[in-house]
Design a protein around this motif. Sequence first.
Motif, PDB file in Angstrom:
ATOM      1  N   GLN A 122      50.763  27.051  38.024  1.00 44.63           N
ATOM      2  CA  GLN A 122      51.267  28.168  38.815  1.00 44.63           C
ATOM      3  C   GLN A 122      51.336  27.809  40.291  1.00 44.63           C
ATOM      4  N   ARG A 123      50.374  27.074  40.762  1.00 44.91           N
ATOM      5  CA  ARG A 123      50.353  26.654  42.173  1.00 44.91           C
ATOM      6  C   ARG A 123      51.573  25.805  42.515  1.00 44.91           C
ATOM      7  N   LEU A 124      51.878  24.828  41.669  1.00 42.00           N
ATOM      8  CA  LEU A 124      53.017  23.947  41.924  1.00 42.00           C
ATOM      9  C   LEU A 124      54.334  24.701  41.767  1.00 42.00           C
ATOM     10  N   LEU A 125      54.408  25.601  40.789  1.00 43.73           N
ATOM     11  CA  LEU A 125      55.617  26.398  40.595  1.00 43.73           C
ATOM     12  C   LEU A 125      55.875  27.274  41.807  1.00 43.73           C
ATOM     13  N   THR A 126      54.844  27.969  42.275  1.00 40.67           N
ATOM     14  CA  THR A 126      54.985  28.829  43.450  1.00 40.67           C
ATOM     15  C   THR A 126      55.388  28.017  44.670  1.00 40.67           C
ATOM     16  N   GLN A 127      54.781  26.863  44.825  1.00 39.16           N
ATOM     17  CA  GLN A 127      55.085  25.986  45.951  1.00 39.16           C
ATOM     18  C   GLN A 127      56.556  25.568  45.935  1.00 39.16           C
ATOM     19  N   PHE A 128      57.047  25.177  44.762  1.00 39.39           N
ATOM     20  CA  PHE A 128      58.452  24.780  44.644  1.00 39.39           C
ATOM     21  C   PHE A 128      59.378  25.946  44.957  1.00 39.39           C
ATOM     22  N   CYS A 129      59.126  27.095  44.327  1.00 42.03           N
ATOM     23  CA  CYS A 129      60.015  28.246  44.491  1.00 42.03           C
ATOM     24  C   CYS A 129      60.039  28.744  45.933  1.00 42.03           C
ATOM     25  N   GLU A 130      58.890  28.762  46.585  1.00 45.37           N
ATOM     26  CA  GLU A 130      58.845  29.205  47.975  1.00 45.37           C
ATOM     27  C   GLU A 130      59.610  28.250  48.883  1.00 45.37           C
ATOM     28  N   HIS A 131      59.467  26.966  48.642  1.00 42.55           N
ATOM     29  CA  HIS A 131      60.184  25.962  49.445  1.00 42.55           C
ATOM     30  C   HIS A 131      61.693  26.102  49.232  1.00 42.55           C
ATOM     31  N   TYR A 132      62.092  26.251  47.996  1.00 42.44           N
ATOM     32  CA  TYR A 132      63.501  26.395  47.627  1.00 42.44           C
ATOM     33  C   TYR A 132      64.103  27.662  48.249  1.00 42.44           C
ATOM     34  N   GLN A 133      63.422  28.773  48.091  1.00 40.25           N
ATOM     35  CA  GLN A 133      63.950  30.044  48.610  1.00 40.25           C
ATOM     36  C   GLN A 133      63.940  30.077  50.135  1.00 40.25           C
ATOM     37  N   ARG A 134      63.000  29.399  50.730  1.00 39.23           N
ATOM     38  CA  ARG A 134      62.954  29.359  52.189  1.00 39.23           C
ATOM     39  C   ARG A 134      64.183  28.652  52.765  1.00 39.23           C
ATOM     40  N   HIS A 135      64.681  27.648  52.075  1.00 37.20           N
ATOM     41  CA  HIS A 135      65.834  26.907  52.558  1.00 37.20           C
ATOM     42  C   HIS A 135      67.160  27.542  52.134  1.00 37.20           C
ATOM     43  N   TYR A 136      67.146  28.279  51.030  1.00 29.96           N
ATOM     44  CA  TYR A 136      68.379  28.906  50.551  1.00 29.96           C
ATOM     45  C   TYR A 136      68.093  30.352  50.142  1.00 29.96           C
ATOM     46  N   PRO A 137      67.764  31.206  51.108  1.00 28.10           N
ATOM     47  CA  PRO A 137      67.335  32.574  50.784  1.00 28.10           C
ATOM     48  C   PRO A 137      68.423  33.406  50.116  1.00 28.10           C
ATOM     49  N   ASN A 138      69.673  33.071  50.342  1.00 31.78           N
ATOM     50  CA  ASN A 138      70.765  33.888  49.810  1.00 31.78           C
ATOM     51  C   ASN A 138      71.488  33.241  48.640  1.00 31.78           C
TER      52      ASN A 138
END
Length: 209
Positions: free
Chosen positions: A99-115
Amino acid sequence: MQVKSKQRVADFGEVYTNEREVNAMLDLVADQAANPEKTFLEPACGTGNFLSAILARKLDAVAQKHKKIQLNYERNAVLAVTSLYGIELLPDNVAECRQRLLTQFCEHYQRHYPNSFKVEYCRAVELILSKNILCGDALTLKTADGQDIIFTEWKVVRWQVQRRDFVYRDLVDNLSDLPLFSDEGNPAFIPQPTNTEYPLTTFLELGNA
């Protein structure tokens, strides 16, 4: 946090590596740790202190190089996750690490492409982590229920991925004098995958599986 409880230390010798030591050790292999294609295996991964730090370096390197083209970022960011493997004795740590790695990936991804981020990529990463972070004993090479540990190789072919499963024991019990694989074309010990066959698929299709 280095200790969850004194009882777990007594029962399992569970002590987590401090962030300072983690980064000091990774600094010794800084180029490899930032390369999305370089493979890392943590045989006692706990909740993922090392794997999380490596993933952070890989994702930052991917963003720095590919953030202008989202498709290139997505391919290489997921590739970074496929290169991380972990074995952990305690099931709660396994779940927390995934869960930690999944959250880390998703947050990084969404931070760069929020829309324009795609949920399917997070689902693909969730599946990858379920095959790469496993509950078992790195000494006996067995899972918690006594089965052989089986790791999945995710080979990226352009914009698709080919899955192959390998018995971990076959990777470490190299009875020959040859090295495991070779980047220079020399003779090498090449382990064989299991007989299970998986179709070549895109990351988006993998996320919908």
